[in-house]
Scaffold this active site. Structure first.
Site, short mmCIF file in Angstrom:
data_model
loop_
_atom_site.label_atom_id
_atom_site.label_comp_id
_atom_site.label_asym_id
_atom_site.label_seq_id
_atom_site.Cartn_x
_atom_site.Cartn_y
_atom_site.Cartn_z
N ASP A 1 72.11 -22.48 16.00
CA ASP A 1 70.73 -21.12 16.71
C ASP A 1 70.75 -21.00 17.81
O ASP A 1 70.53 -21.82 19.12
CB ASP A 1 69.76 -21.86 16.18
N HIS A 2 70.24 -19.41 17.95
CA HIS A 2 69.86 -19.04 19.44
C HIS A 2 70.62 -19.50 20.30
O HIS A 2 70.23 -19.89 21.52
CB HIS A 2 68.55 -19.71 19.62
N HIS B 1 63.29 -15.15 12.11
CA HIS B 1 63.03 -16.33 12.36
C HIS B 1 61.37 -16.21 12.63
O HIS B 1 60.25 -15.79 12.13
CB HIS B 1 63.67 -15.53 13.76
N GLY B 2 60.78 -17.83 13.47
CA GLY B 2 59.72 -18.08 13.90
C GLY B 2 58.48 -17.73 12.04
O GLY B 2 57.27 -17.51 12.77
#
Ligand code: 13P
Length: 281
Positions: free
Chosen positions: A81-82, A205-206
């Protein structure tokens, strides 16, 4: 069992549910996620960030996440991820991850395209799927703080999709990473339009602290992967705090750790049921 990101997201889009994508930072969180998915018979995306890998150790995290993925009775997508560091993303590809995300969302479009294409080329040659982000979901993202939130621009998203042919597209419609989000107001009209024009499965996301009804509305408008990090960190910490309140002189890591696992499992199950991915494995 190890599963493909692209295939799971296409199934989710057809079945009108979203696959939960959970970050983990330790063994307790990982066990809670896998146990929740198995008990709910849900596909799940198990996500490692750069800072989580740094904390656990890259080789440790690769080997125990891979073991959990292979041993699970439900489809598990093991996802990097990321990714900000291109060399680390390539190591995740080589280590056997199902999919990787490159986050060059703060860079100009042409640079984001160029870097994404480099990852697409490398990952595809090894059968690994790629997620990338267009627009910018800010907040506390992994160990970085980003104040800015930029909604996804539809024309940029179309151009990005055309040039990169990625497998999943993270979009910015009003969420932000971490705990403190201010007022959460998702741009459902923007999501609807993106979903009408973009063929690539869409990712949110988030999503911690966002009301479940908002997430369910986002699923009905085309979101197929929902990223949750902070809510599971809170659950794990709460479980361990509760255990120490009840056992002030306690010291057995297996006992307080197990309470952490159980609290993560309860929280992960709530999300799985809300996203409608239960009984889809
Ligand atoms: P939250 O911590 O806000 O759930 O965000 C997680 C995330 O989007 C990971 O990619």
């Amino acid at each position: 069992m190890k599963a493909s990101l692209k295939e799971e997201l296409i199934k989710a889009r057809n079945g009108k549910y979203a696959v939960p994508a959970f970050n983990f930072d330790n063994l307790e969180m990982m066990k809670g996620i896998i146990e929740a998915a198995e008990e709910e018979k849900s596909p799940v995306i198990l996500m490692v960030t750069e800072s989580a890998a740094k904390y656990m150790g890259l080789d440790y995290v690769f080997s125990f996440a891979m073991t959990a993925t292979q041993n699970a009775s439900v489809p598990v997508v093991l996802h990097w991820d990321h990714g900000f560091d291109i060399e680390l993303i390539k190591r995740a590809v080589d280590a056997g991850f199902s999919s990787v995300m490159l986050d060059s969302s703060l860079k100009p479009l042409d640079e984001n395209v160029k870097e994404t294409l480099e990852i697409v080329k490398y990952a595809r040659s090894k059968g690994v799927d790629v997620e990338s982000e267009i627009g910018h979901v800010g907040g506390k993202e992994d160990d970085r703080n980003s104040a800015s939130n930029g909604y996804t621009d539809i024309n940029e998203a179309l151009e990005f999709e055309k040039q990169t042919q990625i497998d999943a597209l993270a979009i910015a419609i009003g969420t932000s990473h971490g705990l403190f989000k201010g007022e959460i107001k998702l741009q459902f009209d923007l999501l609807k339009e993106l979903n009408e024009k973009i063929k690539t499965p869409l990712v949110l996301h988030g999503s911690s602290q966002v009301p479940l009804e908002d997430l369910q509305k986002a699923i009905s408008l085309g979101i197929t992967k929902i990223n949750i990090g902070t809510d599971l960190k809170i659950a794990c910490a709460q479980g361990i705090k509760d255990w120490f309140e009840k056992n002030p002189g306690g010291y057995d890591a297996r006992k307080y750790g197990r309470t952490g696992v159980d609290f993560v499992k309860v929280e992960a199950k709530k999300k799985i049921q809300a996203f409608g991915s239960n009984n889809r494995a």
